[in-house]
Motif scaffolding. Structure first.
Motif, short mmCIF file in Angstrom:
data_model
loop_
_atom_site.label_atom_id
_atom_site.label_comp_id
_atom_site.label_asym_id
_atom_site.label_seq_id
_atom_site.Cartn_x
_atom_site.Cartn_y
_atom_site.Cartn_z
N ALA A 262 9.13 0.60 12.18
CA ALA A 262 8.73 -0.80 12.24
C ALA A 262 7.99 -1.21 10.96
O ALA A 262 7.40 -0.37 10.27
CB ALA A 262 7.85 -1.04 13.46
N PRO A 263 8.03 -2.51 10.62
CA PRO A 263 7.48 -2.99 9.35
C PRO A 263 6.05 -2.58 9.07
O PRO A 263 5.70 -2.25 7.95
CB PRO A 263 7.61 -4.51 9.47
N LYS A 264 5.19 -2.62 10.11
CA LYS A 264 3.77 -2.32 9.88
C LYS A 264 3.37 -0.97 10.48
O LYS A 264 2.19 -0.73 10.76
CB LYS A 264 2.91 -3.44 10.46
N ALA A 265 4.33 -0.07 10.63
CA ALA A 265 4.04 1.23 11.23
C ALA A 265 2.97 1.99 10.46
O ALA A 265 2.14 2.70 11.03
CB ALA A 265 5.31 2.06 11.35
N PHE A 266 3.01 1.87 9.12
CA PHE A 266 2.08 2.62 8.27
C PHE A 266 1.23 1.68 7.41
O PHE A 266 0.83 2.04 6.30
CB PHE A 266 2.86 3.60 7.39
N CYS A 267 0.95 0.49 7.92
CA CYS A 267 0.15 -0.48 7.18
C CYS A 267 -1.26 0.06 6.95
O CYS A 267 -1.94 0.49 7.87
CB CYS A 267 0.09 -1.78 7.97
N GLY A 268 -1.71 0.03 5.70
CA GLY A 268 -3.08 0.44 5.39
C GLY A 268 -3.27 1.94 5.35
O GLY A 268 -4.28 2.46 5.83
N CYS A 269 -2.32 2.66 4.76
CA CYS A 269 -2.43 4.11 4.57
C CYS A 269 -2.34 4.39 3.06
O CYS A 269 -1.27 4.73 2.55
CB CYS A 269 -1.31 4.85 5.31
N PRO A 270 -3.45 4.25 2.32
CA PRO A 270 -3.39 4.25 0.86
C PRO A 270 -3.03 5.57 0.21
O PRO A 270 -2.67 5.62 -0.96
CB PRO A 270 -4.81 3.81 0.46
N LYS A 271 -3.11 6.69 0.96
CA LYS A 271 -2.82 8.00 0.37
C LYS A 271 -1.45 8.55 0.78
O LYS A 271 -1.07 9.65 0.38
CB LYS A 271 -3.90 9.00 0.79
N LEU A 272 -0.71 7.79 1.56
CA LEU A 272 0.47 8.32 2.25
C LEU A 272 1.64 8.64 1.33
O LEU A 272 1.96 7.89 0.41
CB LEU A 272 0.93 7.30 3.29
N THR A 273 2.29 9.77 1.61
CA THR A 273 3.61 10.09 1.06
C THR A 273 4.50 10.50 2.23
O THR A 273 4.03 11.05 3.23
CB THR A 273 3.56 11.23 0.04
N PHE A 274 5.80 10.18 2.11
CA PHE A 274 6.77 10.55 3.14
C PHE A 274 7.54 11.78 2.72
O PHE A 274 7.84 11.98 1.54
CB PHE A 274 7.76 9.41 3.37
#
Length: 285
Positions: free
Chosen positions: A109-121
């Motif tokens: 979903a569009p906001k599934a990871f909203c506001g995760c500044p360190k994230l990598t997939f």
């Protein structure tokens, strides 16, 4: 380590079938092993700062909104067989550094990871539905869903070949420090911009929508306090309330220039027409 007694588990009907879901975790925090046999995590299941890592069970099909939102998790591995990751599932997880997405996930979903500044997939092989390109998560249809590492400043260039900008793709609605962009370069492959696409990007100064864009969603620049120029190059653009609530706290920035063909002026709000300087004829980049 968690025990089954730490979970509030129930069975409910969803899509004409019985689904076993966990509605709440009441354990001590730290690392949590979610019990086998669950198909869904419900609501604010792990919305706790003291939960730092999670092992999800095989057979889990989806995570509902805010399942992990605001928690202290640093890593999450979604199990093979999972089908969807819902809106805000991991929103506000400021310490989340790694999310492993299996091939079975067909919807993020569009906001599934909203506001995760360190994230990598990380993907298990070449994913059939998603790819990461220029710090953007892009689906199989070419839609930019969100930024992967959203500690991006300056001008962000959307990759060539992206066909749509998803709902809230650049939104900072949940963490005001999430994105500090001054501009976004939109390629002429983009035909659609989703609702709230740039909402909350307080540093954004200039947006040019190329002639290829045929549809603008609602409130696309809500809260963009520093926006100086919006240019729309297309002659035929479908929109409903694209600039509703535009500006700081829903108020229009009177210093913003909105440049568009005369044929499009009718769909600007009265508030926009009254307070903004609207240019005549197709805008120039």
């Amino acid at each position: 380590m968690a025990h089954r007694k730490d979970f509030d588990i129930s069975t409910t009907h969803y899509a004409l079938k019985k689904v076993k879901m966990a509605q709440k975790y009441t354990g001590p925090g730290g690392h949590v092993d979610v019990p086998e046999g669950l198909e869904e995590l419900f609501g604010t299941f792990f919305q706790r700062h003291d939960v730092t890592s999670i092992t999800l069970p095989a057979g889990l099909l989806r995570t509902s909104s805010f399942a992990f939102g605001g928690s202290g998790i640093r890593e999450i591995v979604f199990p093979e067989g999972m089908e969807a990751i819902d809106d805000n599932s991991c929103s506000g997880c400021v310490d989340l550094e790694r999310a492993v997405i299996p091939d079975s996930v067909a919807r993020i979903a569009p906001k599934a990871f909203c506001g995760c500044p360190k994230l990598t997939f990380e993907f298990t092989g070449e994913h059939p539905h998603f790819r990461v390109e220029t710090n953007g998560l892009v689906d199989e249809n070419g839609k930019l869903i969100c930024l992967v590492n959203d500690q991006i400043s300056g001008v962000y260039k959307i990759p060539e070949g992206v066909t749509a900008i998803g709902n809230a793709a650049f939104s900072t609605a949940y963490l005001t420090h999430r994105i500090h962009l001054t501009g976004v370069e939109i390629p002429d492959t983009v035909t659609e911009v989703g609702s709230f696409a740039f909402a909350g990007c307080e540093g954004l100064e200039r947006l040019i929508f190329p002639a290829s864009v045929k549809k603008l969603g609602a409130s696309i620049v809500d809260g963009c306090r520093k926006l100086k120029e919006i240019a729309i190059l297309g002659l035929e653009v479908e929109t409903t309330g694209a600039f509703t609530g535009y500006g700081a706290d829903g108020k229009l920035n009177p210093n913003t220039a909105i440049l568009a063909p005369h044929t499009l002026l009718s769909w600007f709000d009265k508030e926009v027409r009254r307070n903004a300087a609207i240019g005549a004829g197709p805008a120039q980049a």
